[in-house]
Design a protein around this motif. Structure first.
Motif, PDB file in Angstrom:
ATOM      1  N   SER A  24       0.801  -1.219   0.000  1.00 38.34           N
ATOM      2  CA  SER A  24       0.000   0.000   0.000  1.00 38.34           C
ATOM      3  C   SER A  24       0.841   1.280   0.000  1.00 38.34           C
ATOM      4  O   SER A  24       0.296   2.369  -0.166  1.00 38.34           O
ATOM      5  CB  SER A  24      -0.926   0.016   1.221  1.00 38.34           C
ATOM      6  N   ASP A  26       3.558   4.227  -1.044  1.00 36.25           N
ATOM      7  CA  ASP A  26       3.924   4.958  -2.250  1.00 36.25           C
ATOM      8  C   ASP A  26       5.172   4.304  -2.860  1.00 36.25           C
ATOM      9  O   ASP A  26       6.042   3.827  -2.138  1.00 36.25           O
ATOM     10  CB  ASP A  26       4.210   6.415  -1.874  1.00 36.25           C
ATOM     11  N   GLU A  27       5.257   4.300  -4.185  1.00 33.67           N
ATOM     12  CA  GLU A  27       6.378   3.651  -4.860  1.00 33.67           C
ATOM     13  C   GLU A  27       7.735   4.179  -4.418  1.00 33.67           C
ATOM     14  O   GLU A  27       8.729   3.458  -4.442  1.00 33.67           O
ATOM     15  CB  GLU A  27       6.245   3.797  -6.378  1.00 33.67           C
ATOM     16  N   SER A  28       7.812   5.414  -3.996  1.00 31.65           N
ATOM     17  CA  SER A  28       9.095   6.009  -3.611  1.00 31.65           C
ATOM     18  C   SER A  28       9.702   5.368  -2.370  1.00 31.65           C
ATOM     19  O   SER A  28      10.912   5.425  -2.188  1.00 31.65           O
ATOM     20  CB  SER A  28       8.935   7.515  -3.390  1.00 31.65           C
ATOM     21  N   ARG A  30       8.430   2.106  -1.202  1.00 33.33           N
ATOM     22  CA  ARG A  30       8.015   0.701  -1.161  1.00 33.33           C
ATOM     23  C   ARG A  30       9.213  -0.254  -1.179  1.00 33.33           C
ATOM     24  O   ARG A  30       9.221  -1.240  -0.440  1.00 33.33           O
ATOM     25  CB  ARG A  30       7.092   0.395  -2.338  1.00 33.33           C
TER      26      ARG A  30
END
Length: 163
Positions: A24, A26-28, A30
């Protein structure tokens, strides 16, 4: 003494929740969280393997005591199969797990403690047990203490160097 057992599946639920939490994010952030949780789970897996070893020895002690009236050769019969069934493994692997458990609990206390602390995998413990099997107990325990008592000694070692 409170004999209430925590509900089965609590730990599994928590692990699934941790994985969902990582998904869940944020890609930054994860990737870093995934690595942290992977590390946490590996430590948990190692601790679980140590506890499984202790419980296998406890099972053996209980069965042997229950069968005290039987011939010595019959007292441990079937215990490895019980371990295998509980671990969802073949009877052969159950024997390997039980043999390792006995060695860890009686001869390699530092390796067992490192597993309980999450620092030593079951595979590394097997390597330690196999690699020292031909030695005297004193030499085996000396190597166990030398390699496994201090976390920094083998930190970062690969399997080849450890062997």
């Amino acid at each position: 003494m409170d004999s209430a057992i925590p509900e089965r599946g609590d730990l599994q639920r928590q692990v699934r929740e941790r994985a969902a939490w990582v998904g869940s994010l944020d890609e930054s952030c994860r990737d870093a969280a995934a690595v942290d949780v992977l590390d946490e789970l590996e430590s948990l897996k190692n601790t679980v393997a140590a506890i499984q070893a202790r419980l296998a020895v406890t099972l053996t002690e209980t069965r042997v005591a229950q069968r005290a009236d039987q011939p010595a050769a019959a007292r441990e019969r079937g215990i490895a199969a019980e371990v295998a069934l509980a671990r969802r493994e073949s009877p052969h692997r159950g024997g390997i797990h039980l043999g390792l458990a006995v060695v860890l609990c009686s001869e390699l206390p530092h390796t067992l403690a490192a597993m309980e602390a999450g620092r030593c995998s079951e595979w590394r413990a097997i390597q330690m047990a196999q690699g020292t099997a031909c030695l005297s107990l004193a030499d085996r325990q000396g190597i166990d203490a030398e390699l496994m008592s201090d976390p920094v000694t083998t930190d970062g070692w690969g399997d080849r160097r450890f062997r």
